[in-house]
Design a protein around this motif. Structure first.
Motif, PDB file in Angstrom:
ATOM      1  N   THR A   9       0.858  -1.184   0.000  1.00 59.80           N
ATOM      2  CA  THR A   9       0.000   0.000   0.000  1.00 59.80           C
ATOM      3  C   THR A   9       0.891   1.229   0.000  1.00 59.80           C
ATOM      4  OG1 THR A   9      -1.662  -1.185   1.301  1.00 59.80           O
ATOM      5  CG2 THR A   9      -1.843   1.220   1.234  1.00 59.80           C
ATOM      6  N   VAL A  10       0.643   2.142  -0.926  1.00 61.34           N
ATOM      7  CA  VAL A  10       1.378   3.412  -0.969  1.00 61.34           C
ATOM      8  C   VAL A  10       0.366   4.548  -1.040  1.00 61.34           C
ATOM      9  CG1 VAL A  10       3.483   2.491  -1.996  1.00 61.34           C
ATOM     10  CG2 VAL A  10       1.682   3.311  -3.477  1.00 61.34           C
ATOM     11  N   GLU A  11       0.680   5.635  -0.343  1.00 61.64           N
ATOM     12  CA  GLU A  11      -0.193   6.804  -0.361  1.00 61.64           C
ATOM     13  C   GLU A  11       0.626   8.029  -0.728  1.00 61.64           C
ATOM     14  OE1 GLU A  11      -2.510   7.262   3.194  1.00 61.64           O
ATOM     15  OE2 GLU A  11      -3.197   5.187   3.118  1.00 61.64           O
ATOM     16  N   TYR A  12       0.007   8.867  -1.544  1.00 61.03           N
ATOM     17  CA  TYR A  12       0.630  10.110  -1.997  1.00 61.03           C
ATOM     18  C   TYR A  12      -0.241  11.284  -1.584  1.00 61.03           C
ATOM     19  CZ  TYR A  12       3.473   7.336  -5.216  1.00 61.03           C
ATOM     20  OH  TYR A  12       4.341   6.435  -5.773  1.00 61.03           O
ATOM     21  N   HIS A  13       0.407  12.414  -1.335  1.00 56.37           N
ATOM     22  CA  HIS A  13      -0.294  13.684  -1.193  1.00 56.37           C
ATOM     23  C   HIS A  13       0.017  14.494  -2.442  1.00 56.37           C
ATOM     24  CE1 HIS A  13      -2.342  16.933   0.797  1.00 56.37           C
ATOM     25  NE2 HIS A  13      -1.399  17.742   0.341  1.00 56.37           N
ATOM     26  N   LEU A  14      -1.032  14.853  -3.175  1.00 58.47           N
ATOM     27  CA  LEU A  14      -0.878  15.560  -4.440  1.00 58.47           C
ATOM     28  C   LEU A  14      -0.991  17.062  -4.183  1.00 58.47           C
ATOM     29  CD1 LEU A  14      -3.204  13.270  -6.611  1.00 58.47           C
ATOM     30  CD2 LEU A  14      -0.792  12.951  -6.066  1.00 58.47           C
ATOM     31  N   ASP A  18      -6.132  20.226  -8.129  1.00 60.73           N
ATOM     32  CA  ASP A  18      -7.483  20.745  -7.922  1.00 60.73           C
ATOM     33  C   ASP A  18      -8.524  20.096  -8.837  1.00 60.73           C
ATOM     34  OD1 ASP A  18      -6.694  21.829 -10.300  1.00 60.73           O
ATOM     35  OD2 ASP A  18      -7.121  23.910  -9.769  1.00 60.73           O
ATOM     36  N   SER A  19      -8.181  18.947  -9.419  1.00 61.80           N
ATOM     37  CA  SER A  19      -9.156  18.280 -10.289  1.00 61.80           C
ATOM     38  C   SER A  19      -8.974  16.767 -10.261  1.00 61.80           C
ATOM     39  CB  SER A  19      -9.013  18.772 -11.730  1.00 61.80           C
ATOM     40  OG  SER A  19      -7.827  18.265 -12.309  1.00 61.80           O
ATOM     41  N   LEU A  20     -10.091  16.077 -10.483  1.00 62.65           N
ATOM     42  CA  LEU A  20     -10.013  14.616 -10.586  1.00 62.65           C
ATOM     43  C   LEU A  20      -9.227  14.207 -11.819  1.00 62.65           C
ATOM     44  CD1 LEU A  20     -13.579  13.474  -9.479  1.00 62.65           C
ATOM     45  CD2 LEU A  20     -11.424  13.156  -8.261  1.00 62.65           C
ATOM     46  N   LYS A  21      -9.290  15.025 -12.867  1.00 63.80           N
ATOM     47  CA  LYS A  21      -8.533  14.722 -14.079  1.00 63.80           C
ATOM     48  C   LYS A  21      -7.030  14.721 -13.801  1.00 63.80           C
ATOM     49  CE  LYS A  21      -8.109  16.144 -18.890  1.00 63.80           C
ATOM     50  NZ  LYS A  21      -8.555  17.093 -19.904  1.00 63.80           N
ATOM     51  N   GLY A  22      -6.552  15.689 -13.018  1.00 66.19           N
ATOM     52  CA  GLY A  22      -5.139  15.740 -12.660  1.00 66.19           C
ATOM     53  C   GLY A  22      -4.733  14.550 -11.807  1.00 66.19           C
ATOM     54  N   LYS A  23      -5.592  14.192 -10.861  1.00 64.43           N
ATOM     55  CA  LYS A  23      -5.313  13.030 -10.013  1.00 64.43           C
ATOM     56  C   LYS A  23      -5.293  11.754 -10.841  1.00 64.43           C
ATOM     57  CE  LYS A  23      -7.158  10.431  -6.157  1.00 64.43           C
ATOM     58  NZ  LYS A  23      -8.241  10.321  -5.189  1.00 64.43           N
ATOM     59  N   ARG A  24      -6.257  11.616 -11.740  1.00 62.83           N
ATOM     60  CA  ARG A  24      -6.345  10.423 -12.585  1.00 62.83           C
ATOM     61  C   ARG A  24      -5.105  10.289 -13.470  1.00 62.83           C
ATOM     62  NH1 ARG A  24     -11.366  10.855 -13.954  1.00 62.83           N
ATOM     63  NH2 ARG A  24     -10.962  12.304 -15.658  1.00 62.83           N
ATOM     64  N   ARG A  25      -4.582  11.419 -13.949  1.00 62.22           N
ATOM     65  CA  ARG A  25      -3.376  11.397 -14.782  1.00 62.22           C
ATOM     66  C   ARG A  25      -2.197  10.814 -13.994  1.00 62.22           C
ATOM     67  NH1 ARG A  25      -3.812  16.125 -16.857  1.00 62.22           N
ATOM     68  NH2 ARG A  25      -2.958  17.240 -15.074  1.00 62.22           N
ATOM     69  N   GLN A  48     -10.922   7.665  -3.770  1.00 64.43           N
ATOM     70  CA  GLN A  48     -11.524   8.120  -5.011  1.00 64.43           C
ATOM     71  C   GLN A  48     -12.183   9.493  -4.891  1.00 64.43           C
ATOM     72  OE1 GLN A  48     -11.755   5.095  -3.728  1.00 64.43           O
ATOM     73  NE2 GLN A  48     -11.479   3.557  -5.305  1.00 64.43           N
ATOM     74  N   ASP A  49     -12.665   9.874  -3.706  1.00 61.41           N
ATOM     75  CA  ASP A  49     -13.369  11.141  -3.533  1.00 61.41           C
ATOM     76  C   ASP A  49     -12.449  12.305  -3.182  1.00 61.41           C
ATOM     77  OD1 ASP A  49     -15.763   9.869  -4.079  1.00 61.41           O
ATOM     78  OD2 ASP A  49     -16.176   9.454  -1.975  1.00 61.41           O
ATOM     79  N   SER A  50     -11.170  12.046  -3.006  1.00 58.57           N
ATOM     80  CA  SER A  50     -10.230  13.094  -2.625  1.00 58.57           C
ATOM     81  C   SER A  50      -9.465  13.604  -3.844  1.00 58.57           C
ATOM     82  CB  SER A  50      -9.236  12.549  -1.591  1.00 58.57           C
ATOM     83  OG  SER A  50      -8.228  13.504  -1.328  1.00 58.57           O
ATOM     84  N   LEU A  51      -9.257  14.905  -3.895  1.00 57.91           N
ATOM     85  CA  LEU A  51      -8.465  15.482  -4.986  1.00 57.91           C
ATOM     86  C   LEU A  51      -6.973  15.475  -4.670  1.00 57.91           C
ATOM     87  CD1 LEU A  51     -10.590  18.619  -5.961  1.00 57.91           C
ATOM     88  CD2 LEU A  51     -10.542  16.375  -7.054  1.00 57.91           C
ATOM     89  N   VAL A  52      -6.610  15.395  -3.382  1.00 56.78           N
ATOM     90  CA  VAL A  52      -5.203  15.544  -3.004  1.00 56.78           C
ATOM     91  C   VAL A  52      -4.588  14.288  -2.393  1.00 56.78           C
ATOM     92  CG1 VAL A  52      -5.330  18.040  -2.741  1.00 56.78           C
ATOM     93  CG2 VAL A  52      -5.811  16.576  -0.780  1.00 56.78           C
TER      94      VAL A  52
END
Length: 99
Positions: A9-14, A18-25, A48-52
């Motif tokens: 399991t790995v977690e990142y803080h983005l 400010d967008s789901l598109k950026g997170k998805r990329r 899935q519901d978080s942008l960051v």
């Protein structure tokens, strides 16, 4: 010989996303690289519901724990190296698949 399942399991803080598109990329790029390099299953889990916040879980199985540990350590090292985002958490767990 029992089958062993490794779950990384790995977690990142983005920062600044400010967008789901950026997170998805970011997520899609990481998933594609790790799948293509190490042939492991990988999916986003629980963020899935978080942008960051982005949590990825990688799964592999083998009957050799040393082989699994080596593969997952290499996955973690690659995920740290190829992503500019801040990795804030990582955990490697082994589950015995005795049947």
């Amino acid at each position: 010989m029992p089958m062993i399942i490794a779950v990384l399991t790995v977690e990142y803080h983005l920062h600044g996303n400010d967008s789901l598109k950026g997170k998805r990329r970011v997520a899609d790029s990481l998933k594609r690289k790790v799948r293509n390099t190490f042939n492991v299953a990988v999916a986003e889990a629980g963020t899935q519901d978080s942008l960051v916040n982005l949590r990825l879980m990688l799964v592999s199985l083998s009957n050799d724990e040393r082989h699994l540990r080596s593969r997952m350590d290499k996955c973690l090292a690659m995920l740290e190296a190829v992503c500019d985002e801040e990795m804030v958490y990582s955990d490697l767990e082994f589950i015995s698949g005795d049947a």
